[in-house]
Design a protein around this motif. Structure first.
Motif, short mmCIF file in Angstrom:
data_model
loop_
_atom_site.label_atom_id
_atom_site.label_comp_id
_atom_site.label_asym_id
_atom_site.label_seq_id
_atom_site.Cartn_x
_atom_site.Cartn_y
_atom_site.Cartn_z
N VAL A 1 0.85 -1.19 0.00
CA VAL A 1 0.00 0.00 0.00
C VAL A 1 0.88 1.24 0.00
N GLN A 2 0.64 2.12 -0.98
CA GLN A 2 1.35 3.39 -1.04
C GLN A 2 0.40 4.58 -0.98
N GLU A 3 -0.65 4.55 -1.78
CA GLU A 3 -1.52 5.71 -1.93
C GLU A 3 -2.79 5.64 -1.09
N LEU A 4 -3.39 4.46 -0.98
CA LEU A 4 -4.69 4.32 -0.32
C LEU A 4 -4.50 3.96 1.15
N PHE B 1 -0.58 -10.46 4.56
CA PHE B 1 0.10 -9.29 5.11
C PHE B 1 -0.16 -8.08 4.23
N VAL B 2 -0.01 -6.91 4.82
CA VAL B 2 -0.02 -5.65 4.07
C VAL B 2 1.29 -4.93 4.39
N LEU B 3 1.98 -4.52 3.34
CA LEU B 3 3.22 -3.78 3.48
C LEU B 3 2.92 -2.31 3.22
N LEU B 4 2.92 -1.52 4.29
CA LEU B 4 2.67 -0.08 4.18
C LEU B 4 3.98 0.62 3.84
N ASP B 5 3.95 1.43 2.79
CA ASP B 5 5.18 2.05 2.31
C ASP B 5 5.32 3.47 2.82
N GLN B 6 6.42 3.72 3.52
CA GLN B 6 6.77 5.07 3.95
C GLN B 6 8.01 5.60 3.24
N GLU B 7 8.60 4.79 2.38
CA GLU B 7 9.81 5.25 1.70
C GLU B 7 9.49 6.29 0.63
N HIS B 8 8.46 6.04 -0.16
CA HIS B 8 8.17 6.91 -1.30
C HIS B 8 7.00 7.87 -1.08
N PRO B 9 5.87 7.44 -0.50
CA PRO B 9 4.77 8.39 -0.27
C PRO B 9 5.09 9.38 0.85
N ALA B 10 4.23 10.36 1.02
CA ALA B 10 4.45 11.41 2.02
C ALA B 10 3.76 11.11 3.34
N GLY C 1 -6.41 -1.87 11.74
CA GLY C 1 -6.23 -3.21 11.20
C GLY C 1 -6.13 -4.30 12.24
N ARG C 2 -6.07 -3.94 13.50
CA ARG C 2 -5.98 -4.97 14.55
C ARG C 2 -7.22 -5.85 14.60
N ALA C 3 -8.31 -5.36 14.05
CA ALA C 3 -9.52 -6.17 14.01
C ALA C 3 -9.42 -7.29 12.98
N SER C 4 -8.43 -7.21 12.11
CA SER C 4 -8.23 -8.25 11.10
C SER C 4 -7.09 -9.17 11.54
N GLU C 5 -6.90 -10.24 10.76
CA GLU C 5 -5.79 -11.17 11.01
C GLU C 5 -4.60 -10.89 10.11
N VAL C 6 -4.67 -9.83 9.33
CA VAL C 6 -3.61 -9.50 8.38
C VAL C 6 -2.43 -8.88 9.12
N VAL C 7 -1.24 -9.33 8.80
CA VAL C 7 -0.02 -8.89 9.49
C VAL C 7 0.46 -7.55 8.91
N PRO C 8 0.72 -6.54 9.77
CA PRO C 8 1.19 -5.25 9.28
C PRO C 8 2.71 -5.16 9.22
N PHE C 9 3.23 -4.91 8.03
CA PHE C 9 4.63 -4.59 7.82
C PHE C 9 4.74 -3.15 7.33
N VAL C 10 5.86 -2.52 7.60
CA VAL C 10 6.08 -1.14 7.14
C VAL C 10 7.47 -1.04 6.53
N ARG C 11 7.52 -0.49 5.31
CA ARG C 11 8.83 -0.13 4.74
C ARG C 11 9.13 1.29 5.20
N ILE C 12 10.16 1.41 6.04
CA ILE C 12 10.50 2.71 6.62
C ILE C 12 11.30 3.54 5.63
N PRO C 13 11.41 4.85 5.87
CA PRO C 13 12.12 5.71 4.91
C PRO C 13 13.60 5.42 4.77
#
Length: 253
Positions: A21-24, A40-49, A62-74
């Motif tokens: 996920v980058q924009e939404l 899993f969902v990989l939330l991107d912080q490297e490129h978006p603002a 997202g804690r209500a779901s079973e999907v694992v949260p990952f984040v790409r840091i800047p």
């Protein structure tokens, strides 16, 4: 402290699939991803603002779901690693890992003592019943460190990076890797194919899985056959655009 089924499945030699996920960056994205079958969902912080506050809100929803949260840091810095994990991420992805020294530093920032130097900052609601010590141990066990191999410098040290304790997943950033190799966007070139083989071999030797973002099912199947075990299927804006275009073309036709 949440458990991390993605880490367990990868450790068991299984294949996992999610999305990027980058924009939404909306609180609904984890529910949508779960309905679609993503692990899993990989939330991107490297490129978006997007800032950490928005990322924290999305992860909390997202804690209500079973999907694992990952984040790409800047970037590979202590405050990005520690604060992102404090915000609820179960894994941090490090872009453009430059080599063993940087990978070792990231592991130390991501892990609580005695495995690292991360400062304690979890919310009280995440404390284990057995206390702080049990909480730190579980955090060290559940959270993941993902390093992107997407430069020539990282590729040259990938074998040593893969062998480090605390590195859980190697991830090929194929756009940047081809650019670093002097063949931007040429994913059919022998140079890129050799780089992929080298990363896969390094992962196999160290018992570490390798991941990648794929833009199509065909590409995904091809990379699975090569030995990849973690795929992010598409980026949110690309998926939305493709689905929208297909519908509009069909209606106009």
């Amino acid at each position: 402290m949440r458990e991390n089924p993605v880490k367990r499945r990868l450790a068991a030699g299984e294949f996992v699939v999610g999305t990027m996920v980058q924009e939404l960056m909306t609180p609904a994205v984890f529910g949508i991803a779960q309905a679609a079958g993503a692990e899993f969902v990989l939330l991107d912080q490297e490129h978006p603002a997007w800032g950490l506050e928005r990322v924290r809100e999305v992860i909390a929803a997202g804690r209500a779901s079973e999907v694992v949260p990952f984040v790409r840091i800047p970037d590979a810095e202590y405050h990005f690693v520690a604060r992102t994990l404090d915000a609820g991420a179960l894994g941090v992805m490090i872009p453009s890992c430059s080599g063993v020294a940087e990978a070792q530093a990231v592991v130390s920032w991501a892990k609580y003592p005695p495995l690292g130097m991360r400062g304690f900052g979890l919310p009280r609601c995440e404390l284990e019943p057995e206390g702080v010590g049990a909480t730190l141990a579980k955090a060290n066990e559940e959270q993941m460190v993902i390093v992107q191999i997407e430069t020539l410098a990282g590729l040259e040290e990938v074998e040593a990076i893969a062998q480090l304790d605390g590195i859980d997943l190697l991830w090929i950033g194929h756009f940047d890797l081809t650019a670093s190799l002097g063949i931007p966007g040429d994913f059919e070139s022998p140079g890129f194919e050799a780089a992929v083989e080298r990363v896969l071999a390094a992962g196999a030797a160290a018992g570490k899985p390798v991941g990648l973002m794929v833009a199509s099912v065909e590409d995904g199947r091809r990379f699975l056959e090569l030995g990849f075990r973690c795929l992010a299927y598409g980026i949110d804006a690309w998926l939305y655009e493709d689905a929208l275009r297909a519908g509009i073309v069909a209606l106009r036709g």
